[in-house]
Write a protein that holds these residues in place. Structure first.
Motif, PDB file in Angstrom:
ATOM      1  N   VAL A 174       0.933  -1.185  -0.142  1.00 44.47           N
ATOM      2  CA  VAL A 174      -0.014   0.005  -0.036  1.00 44.47           C
ATOM      3  C   VAL A 174       0.906   1.225   0.077  1.00 44.47           C
ATOM      4  CG1 VAL A 174      -1.718   1.629   1.217  1.00 44.47           C
ATOM      5  CG2 VAL A 174      -2.216  -1.053   0.989  1.00 44.47           C
ATOM      6  N   LEU A 175       2.031   1.286   1.012  1.00 47.75           N
ATOM      7  CA  LEU A 175       2.734   2.540   1.112  1.00 47.75           C
ATOM      8  C   LEU A 175       3.508   2.752  -0.224  1.00 47.75           C
ATOM      9  CD1 LEU A 175       3.911   2.739   4.582  1.00 47.75           C
ATOM     10  CD2 LEU A 175       2.282   4.170   3.615  1.00 47.75           C
ATOM     11  N   PRO A 176       4.132   1.658  -0.824  1.00 43.27           N
ATOM     12  CA  PRO A 176       4.597   1.854  -2.090  1.00 43.27           C
ATOM     13  C   PRO A 176       3.928   2.372  -3.308  1.00 43.27           C
ATOM     14  CG  PRO A 176       5.555  -0.313  -1.101  1.00 43.27           C
ATOM     15  CD  PRO A 176       4.456   0.296  -0.103  1.00 43.27           C
ATOM     16  N   MET A 177       2.799   1.974  -3.242  1.00 46.16           N
ATOM     17  CA  MET A 177       1.652   2.365  -4.251  1.00 46.16           C
ATOM     18  C   MET A 177       1.246   4.064  -4.062  1.00 46.16           C
ATOM     19  SD  MET A 177       1.701   0.113  -6.273  1.00 46.16           S
ATOM     20  CE  MET A 177       2.459  -1.439  -6.098  1.00 46.16           C
ATOM     21  N   VAL A 178       1.131   4.436  -2.715  1.00 46.56           N
ATOM     22  CA  VAL A 178       0.947   5.963  -2.509  1.00 46.56           C
ATOM     23  C   VAL A 178       1.963   6.565  -3.148  1.00 46.56           C
ATOM     24  CG1 VAL A 178       0.752   7.652  -0.664  1.00 46.56           C
ATOM     25  CG2 VAL A 178      -0.589   5.356  -0.535  1.00 46.56           C
ATOM     26  N   GLY A 179       3.291   6.051  -2.815  1.00 44.41           N
ATOM     27  CA  GLY A 179       4.432   6.652  -3.590  1.00 44.41           C
ATOM     28  C   GLY A 179       4.405   6.807  -5.046  1.00 44.41           C
ATOM     29  N   VAL A 180       4.046   5.467  -5.798  1.00 45.99           N
ATOM     30  CA  VAL A 180       3.785   5.573  -7.057  1.00 45.99           C
ATOM     31  C   VAL A 180       2.828   6.701  -7.804  1.00 45.99           C
ATOM     32  CG1 VAL A 180       3.099   4.150  -9.056  1.00 45.99           C
ATOM     33  CG2 VAL A 180       4.577   3.183  -7.432  1.00 45.99           C
ATOM     34  N   LEU A 181       1.765   6.885  -6.915  1.00 46.00           N
ATOM     35  CA  LEU A 181       0.721   7.809  -7.364  1.00 46.00           C
ATOM     36  C   LEU A 181       1.161   9.223  -7.385  1.00 46.00           C
ATOM     37  CD1 LEU A 181      -2.023   7.842  -8.352  1.00 46.00           C
ATOM     38  CD2 LEU A 181      -3.027   7.922  -6.176  1.00 46.00           C
ATOM     39  N   PHE A 182       1.844   9.472  -6.044  1.00 54.08           N
ATOM     40  CA  PHE A 182       2.682  10.492  -5.881  1.00 54.08           C
ATOM     41  C   PHE A 182       3.592  10.879  -7.075  1.00 54.08           C
ATOM     42  CE2 PHE A 182       5.908  13.462  -4.126  1.00 54.08           C
ATOM     43  CZ  PHE A 182       5.184  14.458  -3.793  1.00 54.08           C
ATOM     44  N   LEU A 183       4.355   9.839  -7.486  1.00 53.05           N
ATOM     45  CA  LEU A 183       5.246  10.306  -8.718  1.00 53.05           C
ATOM     46  C   LEU A 183       4.291  10.472  -9.929  1.00 53.05           C
ATOM     47  CD1 LEU A 183       7.797   7.421  -8.006  1.00 53.05           C
ATOM     48  CD2 LEU A 183       8.133  10.039  -7.697  1.00 53.05           C
ATOM     49  N   PHE A 184       3.288   9.678  -9.927  1.00 49.86           N
ATOM     50  CA  PHE A 184       2.643  10.006 -11.199  1.00 49.86           C
ATOM     51  C   PHE A 184       2.259  11.330 -11.420  1.00 49.86           C
ATOM     52  CE2 PHE A 184       0.917   5.358 -11.947  1.00 49.86           C
ATOM     53  CZ  PHE A 184       1.997   5.243 -12.420  1.00 49.86           C
ATOM     54  N   ALA A 185       1.656  11.999 -10.084  1.00 46.30           N
ATOM     55  CA  ALA A 185       1.222  13.399  -9.892  1.00 46.30           C
ATOM     56  C   ALA A 185       2.032  14.203 -10.309  1.00 46.30           C
ATOM     57  CB  ALA A 185       0.430  13.306  -8.531  1.00 46.30           C
ATOM     58  N   CYS A 186       3.525  14.056  -9.669  1.00 48.76           N
ATOM     59  CA  CYS A 186       4.486  15.060  -9.927  1.00 48.76           C
ATOM     60  C   CYS A 186       4.788  14.942 -11.420  1.00 48.76           C
ATOM     61  CB  CYS A 186       5.660  14.567  -8.903  1.00 48.76           C
ATOM     62  SG  CYS A 186       5.471  14.881  -7.218  1.00 48.76           S
ATOM     63  N   GLY A 187       4.954  13.769 -11.887  1.00 52.04           N
ATOM     64  CA  GLY A 187       5.406  13.863 -13.391  1.00 52.04           C
ATOM     65  C   GLY A 187       4.193  14.528 -14.119  1.00 52.04           C
ATOM     66  N   ASP A 188       2.902  14.305 -13.940  1.00 53.66           N
ATOM     67  CA  ASP A 188       1.906  14.803 -14.681  1.00 53.66           C
ATOM     68  C   ASP A 188       1.885  16.387 -14.530  1.00 53.66           C
ATOM     69  OD1 ASP A 188       1.128  12.646 -15.991  1.00 53.66           O
ATOM     70  OD2 ASP A 188      -0.792  12.413 -14.802  1.00 53.66           O
ATOM     71  N   HIS A 189       2.168  16.725 -13.246  1.00 51.54           N
ATOM     72  CA  HIS A 189       2.123  18.303 -13.007  1.00 51.54           C
ATOM     73  C   HIS A 189       3.249  19.000 -13.602  1.00 51.54           C
ATOM     74  CE1 HIS A 189       0.933  21.773 -10.663  1.00 51.54           C
ATOM     75  NE2 HIS A 189       2.088  22.007 -10.274  1.00 51.54           N
ATOM     76  N   VAL A 190       4.473  18.465 -14.028  1.00 54.10           N
ATOM     77  CA  VAL A 190       5.616  18.949 -14.722  1.00 54.10           C
ATOM     78  C   VAL A 190       5.132  19.087 -16.336  1.00 54.10           C
ATOM     79  CG1 VAL A 190       8.131  18.450 -15.430  1.00 54.10           C
ATOM     80  CG2 VAL A 190       7.390  18.320 -13.043  1.00 54.10           C
ATOM     81  N   LEU A 191       4.642  17.921 -16.632  1.00 52.79           N
ATOM     82  CA  LEU A 191       4.208  18.034 -18.096  1.00 52.79           C
ATOM     83  C   LEU A 191       2.987  19.106 -18.247  1.00 52.79           C
ATOM     84  CD1 LEU A 191       4.315  14.309 -18.925  1.00 52.79           C
ATOM     85  CD2 LEU A 191       5.737  16.023 -19.616  1.00 52.79           C
ATOM     86  N   ASN A 192       2.063  19.180 -17.336  1.00 56.66           N
ATOM     87  CA  ASN A 192       1.199  20.041 -17.327  1.00 56.66           C
ATOM     88  C   ASN A 192       1.750  21.537 -17.578  1.00 56.66           C
ATOM     89  OD1 ASN A 192      -1.190  18.564 -17.158  1.00 56.66           O
ATOM     90  ND2 ASN A 192      -1.353  18.423 -14.850  1.00 56.66           N
ATOM     91  N   LEU A 193       2.759  21.863 -16.606  1.00 58.82           N
ATOM     92  CA  LEU A 193       3.157  22.939 -16.540  1.00 58.82           C
ATOM     93  C   LEU A 193       4.081  23.462 -17.877  1.00 58.82           C
ATOM     94  CD1 LEU A 193       4.731  23.399 -13.060  1.00 58.82           C
ATOM     95  CD2 LEU A 193       2.909  24.701 -14.050  1.00 58.82           C
ATOM     96  N   ILE A 194       4.664  22.412 -18.556  1.00 63.43           N
ATOM     97  CA  ILE A 194       5.522  22.583 -19.697  1.00 63.43           C
ATOM     98  C   ILE A 194       4.402  22.819 -20.931  1.00 63.43           C
ATOM     99  CG2 ILE A 194       6.863  21.130 -21.501  1.00 63.43           C
ATOM    100  CD1 ILE A 194       7.902  19.771 -19.004  1.00 63.43           C
TER     101      ILE A 194
END
Length: 263
Positions: A174-194
């Motif tokens: 569960v905790l590793p998957m929380v980390g995976v989802l957070f990484l998805f969010a960070c990656g998507d946020h960077v792409l959204n800004l770009i």
């Protein structure tokens, strides 16, 4: 935080009747839920007694069909409707999960199996029961069937794998998957800004730029009015939900029942 909704829905060839439009828990939505659950049950039954290899081939082919349809969707939106490629990429969690399903099936690892059960299943079920505005379309819009079929895959594959006893969901992931989802969010946020600031194409993948109507994120955004970070409470709540999803495999209910009978 104001609503941020940059997605373009595809045009209709004619004005759709009101009964044909998906709405939160309207008749069409309830029918869609029932039909989706029946189809998933039939998928499970169809290969219940098959070998592991046959089950894998079936799920792999099922996933490839979904991926092919998504690629055709990108081509249709970009070539025929002249939408930007940046607004049509598979960068939402459910879309990412769709493209990862063949890897889940081929790898046969605990990590990927638990990814499918914890993230893919929960996000797919959220789509099934809570309809975002962008998918509140008519059954005469191809987006309706594409969305339903895609989420049949992200829901159906992990359910079949669990019911076929190919693996047991493990709360330790569960905790590793929380980390995976957070990484998805960070990656998507960077792409959204770009995409937004450099290419001047407004995107809102994973809603990191702001919430949209028809989701609990609208309420959360009133608590924490900061882009991306307003989703942090969502990660906490999802982590708790995922522990509950793993609860049946955390406790040996049969063993506990036998203990209780002996008392």
């Amino acid at each position: 935080m104001k609503e941020y909704f940059p997605y373009q829905t595809e045009p209709y060839l004619f004005a759709p009747p009101s009964w044909s439009v998906m709405g939160q828990f309207n008749v069409l939505h309830i029918i869609t839920i029932i039909v989706s659950l029946i189809i998933i049950y039939l998928l499970y039954k169809s290969h219940k007694n098959s070998t592991n290899e046959e089950q894998d081939k079936f799920l792999f082919a099922f996933s490839l069909i979904g991926i092919a349809l998504f690629i055709l969707r990108i081509i249709r939106r970009v070539v025929f409707y002249k939408y930007s490629l940046f607004t049509s990429l598979p960068l939402e969690v459910c879309n990412i999960s769709l493209f990862l399903m063949p890897l889940v099936i081929k790898k046969k690892s605990k990590f990927w199996y638990n990814y499918a059960y914890i993230i893919s299943l929960s996000m797919g079920m959220a789509f099934l029961f809570v309809v975002p505005n962008m998918y509140r379309v008519s059954i005469f819009n191809v987006l309706f069937f594409e969305g339903q079929f895609q989420h049949l895959i992200t829901i159906g594959v992990p359910i079949c794998l669990v019911l076929w006893k190919r693996f047991k969901p493990d709360y330790r992931y569960v905790l590793p998957m929380v980390g995976v989802l957070f990484l998805f969010a960070c990656g998507d946020h960077v792409l959204n800004l770009i995409f937004t600031n450099i290419f001047n194409v407004h995107t809102n993948y994973l809603y990191t730029m702001g919430p949209i109507s028809g989701t609990p994120l609208m309420w959360l955004s009133t608590i924490m009015d900061v882009r991306l970070f307003y989703m942090w409470p969502t990660l906490v709540m999802l982590g708790l939900l995922w522990y509950v999803m793993c609860l049946p495999w955390m406790i040996d209910f049969r063993k506990e029942w036998m203990k209780w009978k002996k008392k």
